[in-house]
Motif scaffolding. Structure first.
Motif, mmCIF file in Angstrom:
data_model
loop_
_atom_site.group_PDB
_atom_site.id
_atom_site.type_symbol
_atom_site.label_atom_id
_atom_site.label_comp_id
_atom_site.label_asym_id
_atom_site.label_seq_id
_atom_site.Cartn_x
_atom_site.Cartn_y
_atom_site.Cartn_z
ATOM 1 N N PHE A 1 0.868 -1.171 0.000
ATOM 2 C CA PHE A 1 0.000 0.000 0.000
ATOM 3 C C PHE A 1 0.908 1.224 0.000
ATOM 4 O O PHE A 1 1.871 1.293 0.765
ATOM 5 N N VAL A 2 0.624 2.200 -0.866
ATOM 6 C CA VAL A 2 1.530 3.340 -1.022
ATOM 7 C C VAL A 2 1.064 4.546 -0.225
ATOM 8 O O VAL A 2 1.809 5.071 0.611
ATOM 9 N N ALA A 3 -0.150 5.015 -0.457
ATOM 10 C CA ALA A 3 -0.606 6.237 0.211
ATOM 11 C C ALA A 3 -2.123 6.339 0.104
ATOM 12 O O ALA A 3 -2.755 5.677 -0.726
ATOM 13 N N SER A 4 -2.703 7.190 0.956
ATOM 14 C CA SER A 4 -4.144 7.400 0.936
ATOM 15 C C SER A 4 -4.445 8.827 1.361
ATOM 16 O O SER A 4 -3.776 9.379 2.240
ATOM 17 N N VAL A 5 -5.429 9.437 0.705
ATOM 18 C CA VAL A 5 -5.916 10.755 1.110
ATOM 19 C C VAL A 5 -7.438 10.686 1.141
ATOM 20 O O VAL A 5 -8.050 9.857 0.464
ATOM 21 N N GLY A 6 -8.051 11.552 1.955
ATOM 22 C CA GLY A 6 -9.495 11.522 2.058
ATOM 23 C C GLY A 6 -10.092 12.907 2.218
ATOM 24 O O GLY A 6 -9.415 13.847 2.641
ATOM 25 N N GLY B 1 -13.532 14.348 4.107
ATOM 26 C CA GLY B 1 -14.694 14.027 4.926
ATOM 27 C C GLY B 1 -14.537 12.786 5.765
ATOM 28 O O GLY B 1 -15.533 12.293 6.323
ATOM 29 N N TYR B 2 -13.318 12.265 5.897
ATOM 30 C CA TYR B 2 -13.090 11.055 6.664
ATOM 31 C C TYR B 2 -11.914 11.218 7.620
ATOM 32 O O TYR B 2 -10.951 11.943 7.326
ATOM 33 N N ASP B 3 -11.983 10.492 8.737
ATOM 34 C CA ASP B 3 -10.815 10.264 9.580
ATOM 35 C C ASP B 3 -10.180 8.985 9.047
ATOM 36 O O ASP B 3 -10.603 7.874 9.377
ATOM 37 N N LEU B 4 -9.188 9.148 8.173
ATOM 38 C CA LEU B 4 -8.648 7.983 7.468
ATOM 39 C C LEU B 4 -7.980 6.981 8.400
ATOM 40 O O LEU B 4 -8.026 5.774 8.142
ATOM 41 N N SER B 5 -7.362 7.450 9.471
ATOM 42 C CA SER B 5 -6.700 6.500 10.368
ATOM 43 C C SER B 5 -7.731 5.586 11.027
ATOM 44 O O SER B 5 -7.562 4.363 11.085
ATOM 45 N N GLY B 6 -8.843 6.186 11.521
ATOM 46 C CA GLY B 6 -9.888 5.372 12.123
ATOM 47 C C GLY B 6 -10.585 4.492 11.102
ATOM 48 O O GLY B 6 -10.907 3.323 11.366
ATOM 49 N N MET B 7 -10.810 5.044 9.916
ATOM 50 C CA MET B 7 -11.480 4.288 8.867
ATOM 51 C C MET B 7 -10.636 3.086 8.450
ATOM 52 O O MET B 7 -11.158 1.973 8.266
ATOM 53 N N SER B 8 -9.338 3.295 8.301
ATOM 54 C CA SER B 8 -8.441 2.199 7.909
ATOM 55 C C SER B 8 -8.414 1.105 8.972
ATOM 56 O O SER B 8 -8.433 -0.091 8.655
ATOM 57 N N ALA B 9 -8.368 1.515 10.242
ATOM 58 C CA ALA B 9 -8.359 0.536 11.326
ATOM 59 C C ALA B 9 -9.625 -0.308 11.302
ATOM 60 O O ALA B 9 -9.586 -1.544 11.452
ATOM 61 N N ASP B 10 -10.783 0.336 11.103
ATOM 62 C CA ASP B 10 -12.050 -0.407 11.036
ATOM 63 C C ASP B 10 -12.085 -1.325 9.818
ATOM 64 O O ASP B 10 -12.600 -2.452 9.877
ATOM 65 N N TRP B 11 -11.543 -0.812 8.700
ATOM 66 C CA TRP B 11 -11.542 -1.605 7.455
ATOM 67 C C TRP B 11 -10.730 -2.895 7.631
ATOM 68 O O TRP B 11 -11.178 -3.976 7.250
ATOM 69 N N TYR B 12 -9.553 -2.769 8.238
ATOM 70 C CA TYR B 12 -8.728 -3.959 8.479
ATOM 71 C C TYR B 12 -9.375 -4.881 9.510
ATOM 72 O O TYR B 12 -9.279 -6.112 9.406
ATOM 73 N N ALA B 13 -10.056 -4.304 10.512
ATOM 74 C CA ALA B 13 -10.655 -5.110 11.575
ATOM 75 C C ALA B 13 -11.737 -6.043 11.046
ATOM 76 O O ALA B 13 -11.908 -7.163 11.550
#
Length: 331
Positions: free
Chosen positions: A58-63, A65-77
């Motif tokens: 995974f290289v990078a992510s931008v968003g 309207g989102y808290d990307l750190s929290g969203m990513s954690a939930d996505w992996y969970a």
């Protein structure tokens, strides 16, 4: 109040030019975020994300309207990679947009944890496209999402984003080119062997490092503000080539992979403004071993004309032999 227009992208060509302008004027590290903000506005989305992926990392992510750190954690969970059905559909047909609305059978039949994740982040209608990075295995996945109060996506939005997708890819490429050129200004490289592949209209597709370093100077000579070489250079227009030569450059254009291979070479020190393009052409052929008669035949001029040009070249450069001419021209 009249209902909000679902999206404002009615002219993909104009929008693509806007993305190119954004690419040329935005620092590389900020461009994905600015690009996403522009796309969210154009497509009438409420929020979105751009994820840049390579098959092995995974290289990078931008968003927006989102808290990307929290969203990513939930996505992996929840094991999002196994549950997500939009991204595989995008990846299966690069540069073609896809949409999924919350009344889509795939949405309704998806795992409850996936539907819960989507609802938690206000994703009820999703439009996306996968953009391949030219010459690599990397992809940019663009997601443009709408919440429950916004209209569903339809064919109009899918077609509009599909039409814009090549422009998004070009903007990503051009931003890297300009970032390389900016970095090159502080680089110690000589920039003496710029090489680029362009399309037949002169738009730059694949530049080497020397080209990036030389681009600010070349753009100034060509008087262009876009990453495109003048047709007059590509077609060998006499006046344009003379001006380029006077600025210290020679240009060689050959067909390549459905486009053009453009090689630019610095003139030997002190020769740029001294020799005419014809004198340089004859001198290079002479240094390559051609006789005066051979050169005359090749260029459709008389042997006497060749002798005059060589005599003037010898005089300008202060040389008296073919080997000294080679050295003066850096050959």
């Amino acid at each position: 109040m009249p209902p909000k227009s679902p999206f404002s992208l009615t002219d993909p060509d104009s929008a693509a030019l806007g993305l190119l302008r954004l690419a040329r004027t935005t620092a590389c590290e900020r461009f994905p975020q600015k690009l996403l903000e522009r796309l969210v506005g154009l497509m009438g989305a409420d929020h979105g994300a751009i994820n840049i992926w390579h098959p092995r990392s995974f290289v990078a992510s931008v968003g927006v309207g989102y808290d990307l750190s929290g969203m990513s954690a939930d996505w992996y969970a929840i094991g999002g990679a196994e549950l997500d059905f939009t991204t595989p559909a995008m990846h299966a047909q690069p540069l073609r947009a896809v949409c999924v609305n919350d009344d889509d059978p795939r949405w309704k039949q998806s795992h409850p944890s996936w539907r819960s994740f989507q609802a938690r982040y206000g994703i009820h209608h999703q439009l996306g496209v996968s953009i391949p990075f030219e010459g690599s295995e990397t992809f940019a996945h663009c997601y443009l999402n709408r919440g429950p109060a916004s209209p569903r996506y339809g064919t109009a939005e899918v077609d509009a984003l599909t039409a814009l997708a090549p422009g998004i890819g070009e903007a990503l490429l051009i931003n890297r080119l300009y970032a390389g050129a900016h970095q090159g200004l502080e680089d110690t490289g000589s920039g003496d062997q710029p090489l680029a592949v362009t399309d037949n209209e002169g738009w730059i597709l694949f530049p080497n490092g020397d080209f990036c370093r030389a681009w600010p100077r070349l753009a100034a000579i060509a008087k262009v503000s876009e990453p495109r070489l003048p047709k007059s250079w590509l077609e060998g227009e006499r006046g344009a080539i003379r001006k380029l030569h006077a600025a210290g450059w020679q240009c060689e254009v050959t067909p390549a992979h459905g486009g053009l291979r453009v090689a630019l070479r610095r003139n030997a020190p002190g020769t740029g403004a001294m020799l005419t393009p014809r004198q340089t052409e004859i001198s290079r052929l002479y240094c390559a071993g051609y006789s005066g008669k051979d050169i005359a035949t090749r260029l459709s001029v008389s042997p006497a004309t060749v002798r005059v040009h060589l005599r003037e070249t010898y005089s300008k450069l202060g040389v008296t032999s073919r080997s000294a001419l080679r050295s003066a021209l850096g050959l």
